[in-house]
Design an enzyme around this catalytic site. Sequence first.
Site, PDB file in Angstrom:
ATOM      1  N   CYS A 396     -16.668  35.400 -65.994  1.00  0.00           N
ATOM      2  CA  CYS A 396     -16.354  35.398 -67.211  1.00  0.00           C
ATOM      3  C   CYS A 396     -17.257  36.338 -67.969  1.00  0.00           C
ATOM      4  CB  CYS A 396     -16.782  33.724 -67.495  1.00  0.00           C
ATOM      5  SG  CYS A 396     -16.541  33.343 -69.016  1.00  0.00           S
ATOM      6  N   HIS A 527     -13.760  31.009 -64.351  1.00  0.00           N
ATOM      7  CA  HIS A 527     -14.405  30.337 -63.679  1.00  0.00           C
ATOM      8  C   HIS A 527     -14.067  29.545 -62.302  1.00  0.00           C
ATOM      9  CE1 HIS A 527     -17.880  30.511 -66.631  1.00  0.00           C
ATOM     10  NE2 HIS A 527     -16.792  30.384 -67.502  1.00  0.00           N
ATOM     11  N   GLU A 529     -15.379  29.151 -59.793  1.00  0.00           N
ATOM     12  CA  GLU A 529     -16.418  27.961 -59.216  1.00  0.00           C
ATOM     13  C   GLU A 529     -16.113  26.757 -59.433  1.00  0.00           C
ATOM     14  OE1 GLU A 529     -18.628  28.984 -63.205  1.00  0.00           O
ATOM     15  OE2 GLU A 529     -17.011  30.021 -61.687  1.00  0.00           O
TER      16      GLU A 529
END
EC number: 6.3.4.2
Length: 573
Positions: A396, A527, A529
Site C-alpha cells: 500500500c 494489502h 497480508e
Amino acid sequence: MGQTRIQARTATKHIFVSGGVASSLGKGLTASSLGQLLTARGLRVTMQKLDPYLNVDPGTMNPFQHGEVFVTEDGAETDLDVGHYERFLDRDLSRDANVTTGQIYSSVIAKERRGEYLGDTVQVIPHITDEIKNRILAMRGPDLQGQTPDVVITEIGGTVGDIESQPFLEAARQIRHDVGRDNVFFLHVSLVPYLAPSGELKTKPTQHSVAALRNIGIQPDALILRCDREVPQALKSKIALMCDVEVDACISTPDAPSIYDIPKVLHREGLDAYVVRRLGLPFRDVDWTVWGDLLDRVHSPREEVEVALVGKYVDLPDAYLSVTEALRAGGFASRAKVNIRWVASDECETAAGAAAALRDVDAILIPGGFGIRGIEGKVGAIHFARTRGIPLLGLCLGLQCVVIEAARSIGLTDANSTEFEPDTQHPVISTMADQKQAVAGEADLGGTMRLGAYPAVLEKGSVVARAYGSEQVSERHRHRYEVNNAYRDKIATSGLKFSGTSPDGLLVEFVELPAEVHPFFVATQAHPELKSRPTRPHPLFAALIAAALKYKLAERLPVDIPDDELASAEQGA
C-alpha cells in the site's frame, strides 16, 4: 414494538464468548481456536465480533489505540479479531462479522426517523437489543460462499461489568430464550492470577466475574481459566462448585508457545467434545492433518531469517498484526522461522541510519500507513534495499514510497505524494478522483476509501506473475491515493516496471524490479497480508521469505550499483 422477534427453534447453534476480570485475556484467540476445532470436526462455522465502542467502525481510530484495521472481501473496516477468525477458520467473512454500538445506534435512530417504530418510545430494551439480535441471527444465513453455517460463534467485546457491554450481553441472554436453550452455549473467559509471594492461584476473581454474569441472567456453560501455568484439578473442582459449572467444563489454558498451539490446548482439555455434546452436534473425530502439519512447521523450522519491518507504529505490534502473521506464514512455506526486527521508519531517514538499522537483515518489508511522519525513513529504507540487493516487499503506502524513491533516483528530486506535500512540483502519487472530497474535508472520512477486493492483471513473465502462478489476481485494498499515470513513462526509465494494473489499465497495482536486476523487489497497492492464512501462506510473502533465504545463503554483494552512488552510501554509513 416495531420489530419481529425470532421465536422459532433453529438447527443453527450459537456460541457466545464473553470475558471477565481483565481485558486482553485472549477471547478472540479462544473463540478462533474453538472455531478451528469445530471446523476440523467437519462442521461449518462462522464467527462474529460485537464491539461496544460508539465508533461505527475502527477505520478512523488511531492504530496505537486499536491496532490494525482488518478489511474484509466486501470492503468493511473491522476489528483485528476478525483477522484471527479468518486465519483460523481459513475462510472469508463478510461485513456482518463485526458489529459496533455505533452501527446499532445509527440504524435504530435512522429507523426512528423513518417512522418504522410507529410512534413507540425508542429504548435500549427492546429496540437496541432487538437490533443487536437481528445482527447476530443474520449470521445464520448463507455466507459469502453461499453456505449455511452449523455454528455461529459470537465474541462479545469488553469485560463483564462494563456499561458499554450490557446491551450486547442482554441481547445474548434473550437469544437463548428465542432460539432454544439447547441451541446456545455460553463460554466465559476469566483470569486466574498467580500471586508469587504466597505461591497461590486465586479463584476469587473468577467467582466474582461469574457472579456478575449471572446477575444479568447468564449462566456460563463452560469457563476458560487463563493463567500463566496449569490450573490444578483441585482448583478446577472448587471453581466448578462455586460457579455452578461441571468440572469437565473448567478449561485450563496456560500460556502457549504459539497462538497456533491453542487449539491443541483446548482439545487436550476436552472443550470441543464438551461443546459438541452439550449442543447435540454430530460427533466426529478432529482431523489434525492440516493443522498438525502447520504445528510441525511452527516448531521444527529448518532455517531462520530476519526481516526488518520498517513502520510508523512499531511501538504497538498489533498495528501490524496481519503483516507479522503473514510473514511468519511465509516462513512456514519454506520451513523457516521468521524473526521480525521492528524498525521505526524515522531511523532510516539518513544513509547512516538506514545502514545501522538494516545492514544485517535478510529482507525488508514496508507496510501501509497514513500521514507524513516517517515517510522519508521509508524512502530511505527502500533506497537501501534497492542499492544493496536486499529482498523487499512494499504494501500500500509501501508501493507509493517505492515509486517516490524511483522518481527521485532519476532526477525528480522533489517527487512526492500529494498526501504529504499537496503543492509538490512532481506529484508522482496523487489523490484518487473519487477521494478528493474526503481529502478536502467536504465528505466523511470514515468508510469512504477504496475498500475491499479488486481484481488486477499481471504482466506475463513478471516476478509477481511467477509468484502468484497466475496473471489474474484479486486482493483487498484500503487507500485514497494512487500512482499518477502522467509520470508512469518517466518513472519506468528508472528500471521500475509497472507489472500489474487494474483490468482497465488505469490504476497501478504492482511494481517491481526485474529478477535479473534485483533478487526480489516488489510492491503492491493492495494489502495481501489480509488474505494470508497460516495453512495457506500468501504467494508474495512466501516469495519474499524464499528470496530472503537465498540472500542469507549467498554472498552479500551490492547489485548493479553505480560507483558514485556506492561511494556516497558508504560515506554516509
